[in-house]
Design a protein around this motif. Structure first.
Motif, mmCIF file in Angstrom:
data_model
loop_
_atom_site.group_PDB
_atom_site.id
_atom_site.type_symbol
_atom_site.label_atom_id
_atom_site.label_comp_id
_atom_site.label_asym_id
_atom_site.label_seq_id
_atom_site.Cartn_x
_atom_site.Cartn_y
_atom_site.Cartn_z
ATOM 1 N N GLY A 36 0.931 -1.263 0.078
ATOM 2 C CA GLY A 36 -0.255 -0.073 0.083
ATOM 3 C C GLY A 36 0.879 1.240 0.044
ATOM 4 N N LEU A 37 -0.060 2.409 -0.063
ATOM 5 C CA LEU A 37 0.851 3.589 -0.125
ATOM 6 C C LEU A 37 1.523 4.015 1.121
ATOM 7 C CD1 LEU A 37 -2.200 5.860 -1.778
ATOM 8 C CD2 LEU A 37 -0.118 5.126 -2.874
ATOM 9 N N GLY A 38 2.878 4.536 0.956
ATOM 10 C CA GLY A 38 3.343 4.992 2.057
ATOM 11 C C GLY A 38 4.256 3.864 2.465
ATOM 12 N N ALA A 39 4.083 2.550 2.207
ATOM 13 C CA ALA A 39 5.066 1.639 2.484
ATOM 14 C C ALA A 39 6.537 1.904 2.370
ATOM 15 C CB ALA A 39 4.801 0.265 1.871
ATOM 16 N N GLY A 40 7.276 0.962 2.990
ATOM 17 C CA GLY A 40 8.577 1.536 2.814
ATOM 18 C C GLY A 40 9.406 1.242 1.538
ATOM 19 N N SER A 41 8.842 0.214 0.702
ATOM 20 C CA SER A 41 9.020 0.114 -0.531
ATOM 21 C C SER A 41 8.755 1.149 -1.484
ATOM 22 C CB SER A 41 8.243 -1.269 -1.059
ATOM 23 O OG SER A 41 7.231 -1.334 -0.731
ATOM 24 N N HIS A 42 7.609 1.787 -1.154
ATOM 25 C CA HIS A 42 6.905 2.828 -1.898
ATOM 26 C C HIS A 42 8.090 4.091 -1.727
ATOM 27 C CE1 HIS A 42 3.397 6.213 -2.347
ATOM 28 N NE2 HIS A 42 4.402 6.129 -3.506
ATOM 29 N N THR A 43 8.239 4.486 -0.524
ATOM 30 C CA THR A 43 9.296 5.524 -0.192
ATOM 31 C C THR A 43 10.564 5.444 -0.799
ATOM 32 O OG1 THR A 43 8.026 5.984 1.876
ATOM 33 C CG2 THR A 43 10.184 6.967 1.833
ATOM 34 N N ALA A 44 10.913 3.999 -0.636
ATOM 35 C CA ALA A 44 12.484 3.925 -1.219
ATOM 36 C C ALA A 44 12.474 4.056 -2.920
ATOM 37 C CB ALA A 44 12.536 2.284 -0.945
ATOM 38 N N ALA A 45 11.262 3.763 -3.571
ATOM 39 C CA ALA A 45 11.341 3.965 -4.886
ATOM 40 C C ALA A 45 11.107 5.237 -5.330
ATOM 41 C CB ALA A 45 10.184 3.295 -5.411
ATOM 42 N N ALA A 46 10.455 6.039 -4.596
ATOM 43 C CA ALA A 46 10.200 7.577 -4.815
ATOM 44 C C ALA A 46 11.749 8.190 -4.270
ATOM 45 C CB ALA A 46 9.476 8.136 -3.664
ATOM 46 N N VAL A 47 12.216 7.653 -3.251
ATOM 47 C CA VAL A 47 13.736 8.251 -3.078
ATOM 48 C C VAL A 47 14.666 8.092 -4.320
ATOM 49 C CG1 VAL A 47 15.794 8.106 -1.729
ATOM 50 C CG2 VAL A 47 13.532 8.359 -0.559
ATOM 51 N N ALA A 48 14.468 6.952 -4.757
ATOM 52 C CA ALA A 48 15.311 6.663 -5.892
ATOM 53 C C ALA A 48 15.024 7.343 -7.126
ATOM 54 C CB ALA A 48 15.173 5.060 -6.258
ATOM 55 N N VAL A 49 13.944 7.590 -7.412
ATOM 56 C CA VAL A 49 13.394 8.379 -8.562
ATOM 57 C C VAL A 49 13.705 9.767 -8.478
ATOM 58 C CG1 VAL A 49 11.401 9.356 -9.803
ATOM 59 C CG2 VAL A 49 11.542 6.870 -9.350
ATOM 60 N N LYS A 50 13.638 10.411 -7.096
ATOM 61 C CA LYS A 50 13.840 11.771 -6.914
ATOM 62 C C LYS A 50 15.591 11.905 -7.043
ATOM 63 C CE LYS A 50 14.007 15.301 -3.296
ATOM 64 N NZ LYS A 50 15.530 15.715 -3.242
ATOM 65 N N ALA A 51 16.179 11.008 -6.672
ATOM 66 C CA ALA A 51 17.789 10.930 -6.652
ATOM 67 C C ALA A 51 18.251 11.131 -8.171
ATOM 68 C CB ALA A 51 18.483 9.811 -5.846
ATOM 69 N N MET A 52 17.312 10.470 -8.941
ATOM 70 C CA MET A 52 17.826 10.546 -10.679
ATOM 71 C C MET A 52 17.395 12.090 -11.198
ATOM 72 S SD MET A 52 16.241 7.031 -11.816
ATOM 73 C CE MET A 52 15.919 5.530 -10.649
ATOM 74 N N GLY A 53 16.979 12.885 -10.410
ATOM 75 C CA GLY A 53 16.572 14.312 -11.059
ATOM 76 C C GLY A 53 15.235 14.346 -11.531
ATOM 77 N N VAL A 54 14.519 13.337 -11.209
ATOM 78 C CA VAL A 54 13.118 13.131 -11.812
ATOM 79 C C VAL A 54 11.950 13.750 -11.093
ATOM 80 C CG1 VAL A 54 11.368 11.532 -13.006
ATOM 81 C CG2 VAL A 54 13.984 11.275 -13.369
ATOM 82 N N GLU A 55 11.043 14.352 -11.534
ATOM 83 C CA GLU A 55 9.843 15.185 -10.777
ATOM 84 C C GLU A 55 9.055 13.692 -10.499
ATOM 85 O OE1 GLU A 55 6.599 18.547 -10.848
ATOM 86 O OE2 GLU A 55 8.006 17.821 -12.953
ATOM 87 N N VAL A 56 9.224 13.347 -8.946
ATOM 88 C CA VAL A 56 8.354 12.347 -8.261
ATOM 89 C C VAL A 56 6.845 12.401 -8.514
ATOM 90 C CG1 VAL A 56 8.104 10.962 -6.365
ATOM 91 C CG2 VAL A 56 10.251 11.703 -7.004
ATOM 92 N N ALA A 57 6.307 13.652 -8.464
ATOM 93 C CA ALA A 57 4.942 13.569 -8.409
ATOM 94 C C ALA A 57 4.288 13.313 -9.934
ATOM 95 C CB ALA A 57 4.508 15.018 -8.047
ATOM 96 N N LYS A 58 5.089 13.238 -10.826
ATOM 97 C CA LYS A 58 4.639 13.084 -12.083
ATOM 98 C C LYS A 58 4.663 11.525 -12.350
ATOM 99 C CE LYS A 58 5.047 17.509 -14.191
ATOM 100 N NZ LYS A 58 5.641 18.260 -15.193
#
Length: 336
Positions: free
Chosen positions: A170-192
């Motif tokens: 589900g939303l907010g799980a550690g695996s969700h946050t980890a993926a979002a952190v990874a995408v952000k670290a690539m310089g990608v706009e996570v909200a999209k």
């Protein structure tokens, strides 16, 4: 004897934690530690489907408690997936604070209220003990054109929604946050980005194998069987260093030029308003289980890093984690 009064196969660390003494080759506890103990089967709630890492944690504790006669009544694992563990925790609170119901706690305790997944947060339950931290891995189908994280970054740089990333539970799980952190670290706009929640990592992997999503973000412990099947490949590990065993060849994201790190944690919790005697009993039971040789072996086997804490230290940790998570998602962007 039954109950927490007798513990077999427990390491010396357990005796330091529990104040036990050796009597006729068995580990026993002081009489004052016996004020309360379960008198009927205990429900152990898990907020994901059977087979995921949360379920694995609960069933490991269940087995150690039974084999070492730490808990004298049956402990029954009850899977209640959905709403970022919120369904399980709601059920936990409905059972009442009589000491006969506990649950697995995760990072959702500090993320649910931020993500809108469920109203239950870390102040709506009773923390009993933190067990360990674990790490995340990104998986693709064996025949995926995504060979490395450079391929992922190239695709997402052109279109943040080009790849779908599944996770559980589900939303907010550690695996969700980890993926979002990874995408952000690539310089990608996570909200999209396209983040797809499932009830468990196993369900997300099934969806990926069926072609519904491109990538799965999951805990490292779940990965080896799928990798060994030849149907799944690991393209990156979200961890401070490589892991051993079956994952020894998987490079970290940092090795691939992506400065992403997020650590998961696992707790055991009780319902809100749990009596101090019940809390003390389960703290001792958890200390005994996690000090056992079987638990220590599973820490290594499951790529977990031990971090055991209870009481005021644990409550401070959760308050700190809640603040960190709010700041993190304010920066990344919340997508309910």
């Amino acid at each position: 004897m039954t109950g927490i009064g007798v513990v077999r196969g427990v390491t010396a660390r357990a005796c330091v934690l529990l104040g036990c003494i050796a009597v006729a080759g068995l580990w026993t506890f002081p009489a004052e530690a016996q004020r309360w103990k379960p008198t009927r089967p205990v429900a152990f709630m898990v907020g994901s489907a059977a087979g995921g890492s949360l379920d694995l944690t609960a069933r490991l504790l269940q087995r150690i408690w039974e084999e070492n006669r730490i808990v004298g009544t049956p402990v029954v694992v009850v899977n209640k997936p959905g709403a970022g563990n919120g369904i399980a925790w709601g059920y936990l609170n409905e059972r009442g604070a009589d000491g006969h119901a506990i649950a697995i706690g995760t990072t959702n305790l500090v993320s649910n209220t931020v993500m809108g997944a469920h109203s239950i947060g870390h102040r709506d339950i009773t923390p009993l003990a933190q067990l360990f931290e674990d790490y995340f891995i990104l998986l693709v189908k064996a025949d995926s054109p995504l060979k490395t994280m450079a391929d992922v970054r190239q695709r997402l740089a052109k279109d943040p929604a080009a790849l779908s990333i599944g996770f559980g539970p589900g939303l907010g799980a550690g695996s969700h946050t980890a993926a979002a952190v990874a995408v952000k670290a690539m310089g990608v706009e996570v909200a999209k980005g396209r983040f797809i929640p499932y009830k468990s990592a196993g369900e997300a992997i099934t969806a990926m194998l069926g072609g519904d999503i491109d990538i799965v973000s999951g805990t490292a412990v779940n990965a080896p069987p799928f990798i060994n099947s030849g149907r799944v490949r690991a393209i990156g590990l979200i961890a401070p260093q490589r892991l051993g065993g079956a994952l020894a060849q998987v490079p970290t994201l940092q090795e691939q030029g992506i400065n992403a790190l997020f650590t998961n944690w696992r707790l055991v919790i009780g319902p809100k308003g749990m009596h101090k005697d019940h809390v003390a009993y389960w703290e001792r039971a958890l200390a005994a289980a996690t000090a056992s040789e079987a638990w220590q072996k599973d820490l290594e086997r499951n790529f977990w890093r031990e971090k055991f804490q209870t009481g005021a230290a644990l409550n401070r940790f959760l308050d700190q984690q809640a603040a960190v998570f709010r700041a993190l998602w304010a920066e990344i962007g919340v997508k309910k």
